[in-house]
Design a protein around this motif. Structure first.
Motif, PDB file in Angstrom:
ATOM      1  N   ALA A 267       0.982  -1.080   0.109  1.00 29.67           N
ATOM      2  CA  ALA A 267       0.010   0.049  -0.033  1.00 29.67           C
ATOM      3  C   ALA A 267       0.651   1.380   0.060  1.00 29.67           C
ATOM      4  N   LYS A 268       1.885   1.079   0.991  1.00 30.50           N
ATOM      5  CA  LYS A 268       2.884   2.188   0.981  1.00 30.50           C
ATOM      6  C   LYS A 268       3.650   2.678  -0.406  1.00 30.50           C
ATOM      7  N   GLN A 269       4.107   1.671  -0.839  1.00 30.00           N
ATOM      8  CA  GLN A 269       4.590   1.531  -2.338  1.00 30.00           C
ATOM      9  C   GLN A 269       3.743   2.231  -3.330  1.00 30.00           C
ATOM     10  N   GLY A 270       2.701   1.526  -3.290  1.00 30.19           N
ATOM     11  CA  GLY A 270       1.685   2.220  -4.334  1.00 30.19           C
ATOM     12  C   GLY A 270       1.445   3.669  -4.199  1.00 30.19           C
ATOM     13  N   ARG A 271       1.196   4.068  -2.797  1.00 24.69           N
ATOM     14  CA  ARG A 271       0.981   5.535  -2.505  1.00 24.69           C
ATOM     15  C   ARG A 271       2.019   6.391  -3.063  1.00 24.69           C
ATOM     16  N   GLU A 272       3.370   5.875  -2.695  1.00 24.67           N
ATOM     17  CA  GLU A 272       4.295   6.502  -3.094  1.00 24.67           C
ATOM     18  C   GLU A 272       4.622   6.749  -4.532  1.00 24.67           C
ATOM     19  N   PHE A 273       4.009   5.688  -5.236  1.00 27.15           N
ATOM     20  CA  PHE A 273       4.044   5.753  -6.827  1.00 27.15           C
ATOM     21  C   PHE A 273       2.776   6.548  -7.285  1.00 27.15           C
ATOM     22  N   GLY A 274       2.014   7.145  -6.548  1.00 28.58           N
ATOM     23  CA  GLY A 274       0.923   7.897  -6.719  1.00 28.58           C
ATOM     24  C   GLY A 274      -0.536   7.248  -7.025  1.00 28.58           C
ATOM     25  N   ALA A 275      -0.703   6.328  -6.342  1.00 26.74           N
ATOM     26  CA  ALA A 275      -1.806   5.447  -6.393  1.00 26.74           C
ATOM     27  C   ALA A 275      -3.174   6.358  -5.651  1.00 26.74           C
ATOM     28  N   GLU A 276      -4.314   6.497  -5.913  1.00 23.07           N
ATOM     29  CA  GLU A 276      -5.485   7.190  -5.429  1.00 23.07           C
ATOM     30  C   GLU A 276      -6.393   6.227  -4.566  1.00 23.07           C
ATOM     31  N   GLY A 277      -6.053   5.260  -4.081  1.00 26.28           N
ATOM     32  CA  GLY A 277      -6.707   4.338  -3.299  1.00 26.28           C
ATOM     33  C   GLY A 277      -6.103   2.916  -3.405  1.00 26.28           C
ATOM     34  N   ILE A 278      -6.851   1.926  -2.735  1.00 22.14           N
ATOM     35  CA  ILE A 278      -6.598   0.567  -3.351  1.00 22.14           C
ATOM     36  C   ILE A 278      -7.890   0.127  -3.932  1.00 22.14           C
ATOM     37  N   GLY A 279      -7.543  -0.429  -5.027  1.00 21.14           N
ATOM     38  CA  GLY A 279      -8.736  -0.953  -5.865  1.00 21.14           C
ATOM     39  C   GLY A 279      -8.937  -2.378  -5.707  1.00 21.14           C
ATOM     40  N   LEU A 280      -8.001  -3.088  -5.052  1.00 21.78           N
ATOM     41  CA  LEU A 280      -8.314  -4.574  -4.814  1.00 21.78           C
ATOM     42  C   LEU A 280      -7.438  -4.975  -3.447  1.00 21.78           C
ATOM     43  N   CYS A 281      -7.975  -5.491  -2.423  1.00 20.51           N
ATOM     44  CA  CYS A 281      -7.172  -6.018  -1.306  1.00 20.51           C
ATOM     45  C   CYS A 281      -7.490  -7.424  -1.286  1.00 20.51           C
ATOM     46  N   ARG A 282      -6.722  -8.249  -1.628  1.00 23.90           N
ATOM     47  CA  ARG A 282      -7.331  -9.767  -1.587  1.00 23.90           C
ATOM     48  C   ARG A 282      -6.831 -10.283  -0.286  1.00 23.90           C
ATOM     49  N   THR A 283      -7.841 -10.386   0.350  1.00 24.17           N
ATOM     50  CA  THR A 283      -7.715 -10.991   1.831  1.00 24.17           C
ATOM     51  C   THR A 283      -7.246 -12.427   2.072  1.00 24.17           C
ATOM     52  N   GLU A 284      -7.208 -13.115   0.917  1.00 19.66           N
ATOM     53  CA  GLU A 284      -6.837 -14.439   1.049  1.00 19.66           C
ATOM     54  C   GLU A 284      -5.350 -14.418   1.397  1.00 19.66           C
ATOM     55  N   HIS A 285      -4.573 -13.653   0.839  1.00 19.81           N
ATOM     56  CA  HIS A 285      -3.168 -13.356   0.966  1.00 19.81           C
ATOM     57  C   HIS A 285      -2.888 -13.423   2.545  1.00 19.81           C
ATOM     58  N   MET A 286      -3.721 -12.855   3.143  1.00 19.49           N
ATOM     59  CA  MET A 286      -3.456 -12.754   4.725  1.00 19.49           C
ATOM     60  C   MET A 286      -3.553 -13.723   5.598  1.00 19.49           C
ATOM     61  N   PHE A 287      -4.327 -14.744   4.662  1.00 16.25           N
ATOM     62  CA  PHE A 287      -4.462 -16.039   5.456  1.00 16.25           C
ATOM     63  C   PHE A 287      -3.214 -17.028   5.106  1.00 16.25           C
TER      64      PHE A 287
END
Ligand code: PEP
Ligand code: MG
Length: 886
Positions: free
Chosen positions: A562-582
């Motif tokens: 998320a931080k990397q994306g923000r640094e590159f100029g992302a304007e929000g998260i378009g997809l957070c895949r929760t399974e990766h947290m599992f």
């Protein structure tokens, strides 16, 4: 029909905008002539003739030869010399020139027109016998190789043998008499290899050379180059026949290549290389290491720059540089020759450059008032931005490696990036190992166009010889590969499959690291750090942001992403895949407990353990994305993906759950599916095991409430995967709203949230008007949507899709570039239907296509509102979105 275009004496029949017809080289020679620059006279045979030549079964079309002869007359008049004349012969070069530059891929012949008679005339008219015979031996060598197909090495062997016999160190130590003997032996070689005499009639030479250049359009390396660079097969090449001027007439002559700006950094400084007493090909071939163009460029006191050696020519070149840049409004790559102190321009074209240079030059040109912001944005190929985001060496690690004596060589920094890989010494091997998934570094004396496939396969390229404009450097830069050239201290031993530097020996298969930004070569692997973005890049991106409509979010499952994306100029998260947290190691046992639970009670116990973990994940992400929307997708993959697989894993799970192994295995079997990707996954999980989704929604909203209490602005969006029916969606939305109400009551805090759906099953797209009753937004999961629309497995298609692309059944890989015709039409339909129910509704793309420039262009057209790629593709998407708007 006009097949031949003349240029010379300050006037040309062609111009720069006729590249398709005259090829890049021919068009630009014409343009330079019209600009009044010193260009030797010549003619260009059109690319149309090349096409006709092949249609006629490799024969010249009628009338072409007559037009060539007419053109040759004009060249003779302009030069005051005659082709084939025994006293003052005109010589010409015959060069290929396609509409798109293909450096070194096709054939060139210099010094054409020499024979046993004219060589004497050349000696007399120039008063330089050695030069004349050197030119003749070069001509026989080139013509013999390119036109008559005799291997280059056979000529080299003769030359080397002669040098040994007379004790000459370099070519220049051979006398006229020596060279006469070399010519004699060359001619014997030609006779022996081909069974015929070396052709003495200059017009026959010319015919054969033109044919050879046309034929080279279809040589294997040219075909490969076109394939890699997506250059149309039917372009054909033009043929340029140009009066020879000589850079090898002695110490007042020379030849060089220059860039009007630094092609590596983009800095607005003149930059190039030259060789005294040499012919053009010597520079490009990387055989001798050239000298710098300017004083500023010198890296050691022994070097002599052209600025110092030929001060007047240098001043003239500075003027040419200025004229060309103002005229073309772009950085140019020029070739020139100095004949007895007189400057001749042989070529100009837009210079190949690194991404970093491309960005700097584009931004600088806007500031210099030469081009508009829009033009600057269009000039940058979004996929090249990858290069800017290339890793660099970790400075600490670099220092340590130097202390340990692992810095083994230094060469010229030809193309940036830091890469490590196993050493290989030939192109085929590079391809072979790369196909096995190995990272390789291709190490060569110098590269030639035959190595192109190996360069493509390698992570990086290292050569012992050559300069910044040698073949290896130019091609690598174009490919975006890390490259170091001219590392003169290394000796490459192909026979022993090793290279040596002093007493260090590096064998095939050993790992080295290249830093293409400094030219340093290290033994072993060094740690790298991600790239940082320059001021000009930021500026260009700002312009892109001003212009584009399409928003760019990021796909991120972790706070780091998320931080990397923000640094590159992302304007929000378009997809957070929760399974990766599992999938985290310490959570897997709990996840297994949840999945294997037999009763709802058992499952709830496991879920209670997972809840605080998920909640903390979301808190961390919300903190990073403070103020920006975060689209979280509930659990999607088939459950069996989490199941134990090895015997050991089964044992451990059984122990942890306090159940017999047999029992666990039985439950796992029950979850087996024949077609998991079409099975119990996505929202079907939520329908089947509502407590899983309940836990996830609770975790999201408890996290959101807590963040809000701490002053963080949270904009959660909760997304349902793989929805195929509106009642399915209705049911799950009810669940989400119920849990939300509970959480808000419990915490005493309320957070605005939205519920949306993915559109990734074709049926969902077709009933989008019904889905829009419950879904506040759509997110196109174009990976699954492509998979299901084509009925083509996204995990296995790679095995056979190549064939489809080769046969042109498919235009490209539909998982890479959106299939506009089919999948694209579903997207268009869904947007239209969705808007009927919910005007102006939010739509985005979160599949891989969200980071692909070609697809982004399509999404812009059909009214998608945002795309969401992986973090490193966010800048690419921002630029592509701006280009789509322009
Ligand atoms: C998709 O299908 O496009 C998508 C984004 O979801 P996933 O890749 O996780 O299936
Ligand atoms: Mg999907």
């Amino acid at each position: 029909k006009k097949m031949v275009y003349y240029f010379g004496g300050g006037k040309a029949e062609g111009s720069a905008d006729m590249k398709l017809l005259l090829g890049g080289k021919g068009a630009n020679l014409a343009e330079m002539t019209n600009l009044g620059l010193p260009v030797p006279p010549g003619i260009t045979i059109t690319t149309e003739v090349c096409k006709e030549y092949f249609e006629l079964g490799q024969k010249f079309p009628e009338g072409m030869w007559e037009q060539v002869l007419e053109g040759m007359k004009k060249i003779e008049e302009e030069m005051g010399k005659k082709f084939g004349d025994k006293r003052n012969p005109l010589l010409v070069s015959v060069r290929s020139g396609a509409p798109v530059s293909m450096p070194g891929m096709m054939d060139t012949i210099l010094n054409l027109g020499l024979n046993d008679e004219t060589v004497k005339g050349l000696a007399e008219s120039t008063g330089n016998e050695r030069f004349a015979w050197d030119s003749y031996r070069r001509f026989i060598q080139m013509f013999g190789n390119v036109v008559m197909g005799i291997p280059h090495e056979k000529f080299e062997e003769i030359l080397e043998a002669k040098k040994r016999e007379v004790g000459a160190k370099a070519d220049v130590d051979l006398t006229a008499e020596d060279l006469k003997d070399v010519v004699k032996r060359y001619k014997e070689l030609v006779k022996k290899e081909t069974g015929r005499e070396f052709p003495q009639d200059p017009y026959e030479q010319l015919k054969m050379a033109i044919k050879a250049v046309f034929d080279s359009w279809n040589n294997p390396r040219a075909i490969k180059y076109r394939e890699i660079n997506k250059i149309p097969e039917d372009y054909g090449t033009a043929v340029n026949i140009v009066a020879m001027v000589f850079g090898n007439m002695g110490d007042t002559s020379g030849t060089g290549v220059a860039f009007t700006r630094n092609p590596s950094t983009g800095e607005n400084v003149f930059y190039g290389e030259y060789l005294k007493n040499a012919q053009g090909e010597d520079v490009v071939a990387g055989i001798r290491t050239p000298q710098p163009l300017t004083k500023a460029q010198k890296t050691s006191p022994e070097q002599v720059s052209l600025e110092e050696e030929f001060p007047e020519v240098y001043q003239q070149l500075l003027k040419v540089r200025d004229i060309l840049e103002k005229h073309y409004k772009d950085m140019q790559d020029i070739e020139f020759t100095i004949e007895n102190g007189r400057l001749w321009m042989l070529q100009t074209r837009a210079g190949k450059r690194t991404a970093r240079a491309a960005v700097k030059i584009a931004v600088d040109l806007v500031k210099e008032g030469l081009i508009s912001k829009e033009e600057a944005l269009l000039r940058i190929d979004p996929t090249l931005i990858n290069q800017l985001l290339h890793p660099m060496l970790d400075e600490e690690e670099r220092k340590r490696a130097i202390e340990e004596g692992r810095l083994i060589a230094r060469g010229l920094p030809a193309a940036p990036g830091a890469v490590s890989g196993k050493v290989v010494f030939n192109a085929d091997e590079a391809v072979e190992l790369a196909e096995k998934g190995e990272k390789v570094i291709l190490v060569r004396h110098e590269t030639s166009p035959e190595d192109i496939h190996g360069m493509h396969a390698a992570e990086g390229i290292l050569t012992a010889r050559g300069g910044m404009t040698s073949h290896a450097a130019v091609v690598a830069r174009g490919m975006g590969k890390t490259c170091i050239v001219g590392a003169e201290s290394i000796y490459v031993d192909y026979d022993k499959e090793e290279f040596r530097v002093g007493d260090v020996v590096v064998k095939k298969g050993e790992v080295i690291t290249l830093d293409g930004s400094t030219g340093e070569v290290f033994h072993g692997e060094l740690k790298t750090i991600p790239a940082q973005i320059s001021g000009e890049f930021e500026e260009l991106m700002k312009w892109a942001d001003e212009i584009r409509d399409l928003k760019v979010r990021v796909n991120a499952d972790t706070p780091e992403d998320a931080k990397q994306g923000r640094e590159f100029g992302a304007e929000g998260i378009g997809l957070c895949r929760t399974e990766h947290m599992f999938f985290k190691e310490e959570r897997i046992p709990v996840v297994r407990e949840m999945i294997l639970a037999k009763t709802e009670e058992e499952r709830k116990r496991a879920l209670e353990k997972l809840l605080p973990m998920q909640k903390n994940d979301f808190i961390a992400i919300f903190e990073v994305m403070n103020g920006l929307p975060v689209n979280i997708r509930l659990l999607d993959p088939p459950l069996h993906e989490f199941l134990p697989k090895t015997e050991e894993e089964f044992q451990r799970t059984a122990q942890e759950m306090g159940l017999p192994v047999e029992e666990i295995k039985k439950r796992a079997e029950e979850l087996e599916e024949v077609n998991p990707m079409l099975g119990l996954r996505g929202s079907r999980l939520g329908i089947t095991f509502p407590e899983i989704y309940e836990m996830q929604v609770r975790a999201i909203l408890e996290a959101a409430c807590e963040c809000k209490k701490n002053g963080i602005e949270v904009l959660p969006e909760i997304m349902l995967p793989l929805i195929a029916d509106d009642r399915e969606l209705k049911e799950l939305k009810k669940l989400i709203d119920r849990v939300a109400a509970e959480v808000f009551l419990e915490t005493g805090v309320e957070v605005p949230y939205q519920v949306g759906t993915m559109v990734e099953v074709p049926r969902a797209a077709l009933i989008a008007d019904q889905l829009a009753r419950y879904a506040e937004y759509f997110s196109f999961g174009t990976n699954d949507l492509t998979q299901m629309t084509f009925g083509l497995s996204r995990d296995d298609a790679g095995k056979f899709i190549g064939k489809y692309i080769e046969l042109e059944i498919l235009k490209g890989d539909p998982f890479m570039h959106i299939d506009e015709n089919g999948v694209g039409r579903l997207i268009e339909t869904a947007i239209e239907l969705g808007n009927r129910t919910r005007p102006g509704m939010k739509t985005g793309v979160c599949g891989e296509h969200g980071g692909d420039p070609r697809s982004i262009n399509f999404f812009q057209k059909v009214g998608v509102q945002y795309v969401s790629p992986s973090p490193f593709r966010v800048p690419i998407a921002r630029l592509a979105a701006a280009q789509a708007k322009i």
